[in-house]
Design a protein around this motif. Structure first.
Motif, PDB file in Angstrom:
ATOM      1  N   VAL A  42       2.175   7.302  -8.464  1.00 20.32           N
ATOM      2  CA  VAL A  42       1.528   6.142  -7.849  1.00 20.32           C
ATOM      3  C   VAL A  42       0.175   5.933  -8.522  1.00 20.32           C
ATOM      4  N   THR A  43      -0.158   4.696  -8.845  1.00 17.91           N
ATOM      5  CA  THR A  43      -1.443   4.419  -9.476  1.00 17.91           C
ATOM      6  C   THR A  43      -2.595   4.741  -8.520  1.00 17.91           C
ATOM      7  N   PRO A  44      -3.743   5.166  -9.060  1.00 14.10           N
ATOM      8  CA  PRO A  44      -4.835   5.696  -8.228  1.00 14.10           C
ATOM      9  C   PRO A  44      -5.347   4.750  -7.153  1.00 14.10           C
ATOM     10  N   LEU A  45      -5.420   3.443  -7.433  1.00 15.11           N
ATOM     11  CA  LEU A  45      -5.979   2.517  -6.445  1.00 15.11           C
ATOM     12  C   LEU A  45      -5.156   2.526  -5.165  1.00 15.11           C
ATOM     13  N   ILE A  46      -3.840   2.515  -5.292  1.00 16.38           N
ATOM     14  CA  ILE A  46      -2.967   2.568  -4.120  1.00 16.38           C
ATOM     15  C   ILE A  46      -2.967   3.974  -3.521  1.00 16.38           C
ATOM     16  N   ALA A  47      -2.962   4.999  -4.383  1.00 16.03           N
ATOM     17  CA  ALA A  47      -2.939   6.379  -3.897  1.00 16.03           C
ATOM     18  C   ALA A  47      -4.156   6.694  -3.039  1.00 16.03           C
ATOM     19  N   SER A  48      -5.304   6.124  -3.390  1.00 13.99           N
ATOM     20  CA  SER A  48      -6.538   6.435  -2.670  1.00 13.99           C
ATOM     21  C   SER A  48      -6.770   5.526  -1.472  1.00 13.99           C
ATOM     22  N   SER A  49      -5.866   4.586  -1.233  1.00 11.51           N
ATOM     23  CA  SER A  49      -6.075   3.654  -0.116  1.00 11.51           C
ATOM     24  C   SER A  49      -4.996   3.799   0.949  1.00 11.51           C
ATOM     25  N   ILE A  50      -3.796   3.309   0.680  1.00 12.42           N
ATOM     26  CA  ILE A  50      -2.766   3.291   1.728  1.00 12.42           C
ATOM     27  C   ILE A  50      -1.773   4.439   1.645  1.00 12.42           C
ATOM     28  N   ALA A 109       7.244  10.618   6.552  1.00 13.20           N
ATOM     29  CA  ALA A 109       7.601  11.912   7.148  1.00 13.20           C
ATOM     30  C   ALA A 109       8.289  11.730   8.496  1.00 13.20           C
ATOM     31  N   GLU A 110       7.872  10.731   9.243  1.00 12.21           N
ATOM     32  CA  GLU A 110       8.505  10.459  10.533  1.00 12.21           C
ATOM     33  C   GLU A 110       9.891   9.849  10.360  1.00 12.21           C
ATOM     34  N   ALA A 111      10.015   8.972   9.383  1.00 15.01           N
ATOM     35  CA  ALA A 111      11.284   8.269   9.188  1.00 15.01           C
ATOM     36  C   ALA A 111      12.318   9.098   8.427  1.00 15.01           C
ATOM     37  N   GLN A 112      11.858   9.987   7.531  1.00 17.87           N
ATOM     38  CA  GLN A 112      12.768  10.748   6.673  1.00 17.87           C
ATOM     39  C   GLN A 112      12.400  12.230   6.674  1.00 17.87           C
ATOM     40  N   PRO A 113      12.563  12.935   7.791  1.00 19.26           N
ATOM     41  CA  PRO A 113      12.146  14.345   7.848  1.00 19.26           C
ATOM     42  C   PRO A 113      12.932  15.257   6.909  1.00 19.26           C
ATOM     43  N   GLU A 114      14.103  14.795   6.456  1.00 21.31           N
ATOM     44  CA  GLU A 114      14.915  15.631   5.567  1.00 21.31           C
ATOM     45  C   GLU A 114      14.460  15.532   4.107  1.00 21.31           C
ATOM     46  N   TRP A 115      13.477  14.675   3.844  1.00 14.77           N
ATOM     47  CA  TRP A 115      12.964  14.507   2.483  1.00 14.77           C
ATOM     48  C   TRP A 115      11.527  15.012   2.393  1.00 14.77           C
ATOM     49  N   ARG A 116      11.208  15.607   1.257  1.00 15.81           N
ATOM     50  CA  ARG A 116       9.837  16.026   0.953  1.00 15.81           C
ATOM     51  C   ARG A 116       9.377  15.263  -0.283  1.00 15.81           C
ATOM     52  N   VAL A 117       8.210  14.632  -0.180  1.00 11.71           N
ATOM     53  CA  VAL A 117       7.711  13.798  -1.278  1.00 11.71           C
ATOM     54  C   VAL A 117       6.644  14.561  -2.063  1.00 11.71           C
ATOM     55  N   GLU A 118       6.787  14.584  -3.365  1.00 10.45           N
ATOM     56  CA  GLU A 118       5.758  15.098  -4.257  1.00 10.45           C
ATOM     57  C   GLU A 118       5.165  13.900  -4.998  1.00 10.45           C
ATOM     58  N   VAL A 119       3.878  13.633  -4.776  1.00 12.08           N
ATOM     59  CA  VAL A 119       3.229  12.449  -5.324  1.00 12.08           C
ATOM     60  C   VAL A 119       2.255  12.843  -6.429  1.00 12.08           C
ATOM     61  N   ALA A 120       2.348  12.166  -7.545  1.00 11.64           N
ATOM     62  CA  ALA A 120       1.374  12.319  -8.630  1.00 11.64           C
ATOM     63  C   ALA A 120       0.577  11.022  -8.708  1.00 11.64           C
ATOM     64  N   ASP A 121      -0.747  11.110  -8.522  1.00 10.71           N
ATOM     65  CA  ASP A 121      -1.594   9.926  -8.697  1.00 10.71           C
ATOM     66  C   ASP A 121      -2.124   9.937 -10.119  1.00 10.71           C
ATOM     67  N   MET A 122      -1.693   8.975 -10.881  1.00 11.76           N
ATOM     68  CA  MET A 122      -2.027   8.997 -12.308  1.00 11.76           C
ATOM     69  C   MET A 122      -2.008   7.585 -12.882  1.00 11.76           C
ATOM     70  N   ALA A 143      10.626   8.002  -9.732  1.00 10.55           N
ATOM     71  CA  ALA A 143      10.219   6.595  -9.742  1.00 10.55           C
ATOM     72  C   ALA A 143       8.719   6.513  -9.919  1.00 10.55           C
ATOM     73  N   GLY A 144       8.265   5.345 -10.368  1.00  4.93           N
ATOM     74  CA  GLY A 144       6.833   5.095 -10.507  1.00  4.93           C
ATOM     75  C   GLY A 144       6.472   3.793  -9.823  1.00  4.93           C
ATOM     76  N   PHE A 145       5.242   3.728  -9.321  1.00  4.92           N
ATOM     77  CA  PHE A 145       4.779   2.545  -8.607  1.00  4.92           C
ATOM     78  C   PHE A 145       3.457   2.086  -9.211  1.00  4.92           C
ATOM     79  N   GLY A 146       3.401   0.811  -9.592  1.00  3.74           N
ATOM     80  CA  GLY A 146       2.182   0.275 -10.174  1.00  3.74           C
ATOM     81  C   GLY A 146       2.420  -1.105 -10.739  1.00  3.74           C
ATOM     82  N   ASP A 197       2.553  -8.785  -9.855  1.00  3.81           N
ATOM     83  CA  ASP A 197       3.204  -8.081  -8.751  1.00  3.81           C
ATOM     84  C   ASP A 197       3.110  -6.571  -8.914  1.00  3.81           C
ATOM     85  N   TYR A 198       3.013  -5.888  -7.766  1.00  7.55           N
ATOM     86  CA  TYR A 198       3.081  -4.426  -7.758  1.00  7.55           C
ATOM     87  C   TYR A 198       4.561  -4.066  -7.787  1.00  7.55           C
ATOM     88  N   ALA A 199       4.939  -3.130  -8.640  1.00  7.05           N
ATOM     89  CA  ALA A 199       6.356  -2.915  -8.912  1.00  7.05           C
ATOM     90  C   ALA A 199       6.750  -1.448  -8.811  1.00  7.05           C
TER      91      ALA A 199
END
Length: 299
Positions: A99-107, A116-129, A145-148, A270-272
């Protein structure tokens, strides 16, 4: 010979405490119930296991012979049951995203809580870069996947808009309200007042196609260049200039006291989400994208 695990545990508790009272308290049973349990166990074994007196409860020779075997049996059975339970317990599935830093540091914190509430069977590892590193991670498979704000179409990559955005002008919050609300034409922008991203940045390349041009000599001396959108917003807040930024900068809330002013004509940015072509999206990834999209919606 027919005896129960419950009887074995009762025998071990009495042997440990040398007391029916203390053993019953440990096992959360009545003293009378424990005494009856041990008597039944002795009848099954065919010999007395304890010498009982008003002062103590001591193991007989038979009890001392049985003690290590009973302890080993209970321990081994307990460990086996734990292993079976662990083997049959569903393992958390891992989702790796960039996830790009601007989004990672905000929402992003809000997104992760909802996910975590909606998908307790999944664990997310996030890289802000940075956007380029995210795209590289998706290409080499280290990220699912990547978001930005991604621009360049790359072979083997699939890009989809996640939520709409556009280029806007970030100005100090001290501007008069009427000025803040009025859209501004690109042609009226003063390029010398802009704080910008590096020329190699795709966002800046898109901006430069719409900002009035400056002489090359003036551009090289007048431009104040920083690598991150967060730095641009901080500089604008400090009154050191203005900057053209994506409108999703509004998601930072009150972190920087700046005003985002519409530019005309509208330039979409657009954010993609980007994934590898031919790779089917998992339910976990779709849910994460939904949470991110929901968090980006205006309140």
């Amino acid at each position: 010979m027919n005896f129960s695990l419950r009887q074995l545990r009762g025998f071990l508790a009495v042997a440990e405490h040398a007391s029916f009272t203390k053993a019953a308290a440990q096992l959360h049973v009545t003293q009378a119930g424990l005494s009856a349990m041990v008597r039944e166990f002795e009848q099954t074994v065919g010999c007395r296991l304890f010498e009982r007196s008003t002062r103590a409860v001591l193991l007989t020779d038979a009890g001392r012979t049985l003690l290590p075997v009973a302890q080993r049996t209970v321990d081994e059975l307990g460990e086996t049951m734990r292993q079976l339970a662990a083997a049959n317990k569903p393992r958390a599935r891992v989702l790796r995203v960039g996830v790009t830093p601007l989004i990672a540091s905000s929402i992003l914190p809000q997104v992760l809580r909802a996910y975590a509430e909606a998908q307790p069977e999944w664990r997310v590892e996030v890289a802000d870069m940075d956007r380029g590193l995210i795209q590289q991670g998706v290409e080499d498979g280290t990220l699912d996947a990547g978001f930005g704000a991604f621009f360049q179409k790359t072979a083997g990559m699939r890009r989809r808009g996640l939520f709409p955005a556009e280029l806007v002008l970030a100005q100090p919050a001290t501007l008069a309200p009427k000025t803040r609300r009025a859209p501004l034409s690109w042609q009226r922008l003063d390029p010398a007042s802009l704080i910008v991203l590096p020329p190699s940045n795709p966002i800046q390349q898109l901006i430069d196609r719409h900002v009035p041009s400056m002489p090359d000599a003036a551009q090289s001396t007048a431009r104040r260049v920083y690598s991150h959108l967060e730095t641009l917003l901080a500089m604008v807040e400090a009154g050191l200039g203005q900057a053209v930024v994506p409108s999703f900068a509004a998601l930072t809330g009150t972190r920087w006291r700046v005003t985002l002013r519409d530019l005309t004509p509208r330039v979409a940015l657009d954010y993609a989400i980007v994934t590898r072509s031919g790779r089917r999206d998992s339910a976990g990834l779709n849910a994460f994208a939904d949470c991110l999209r929901a968090a980006a919606q205006p309140a």
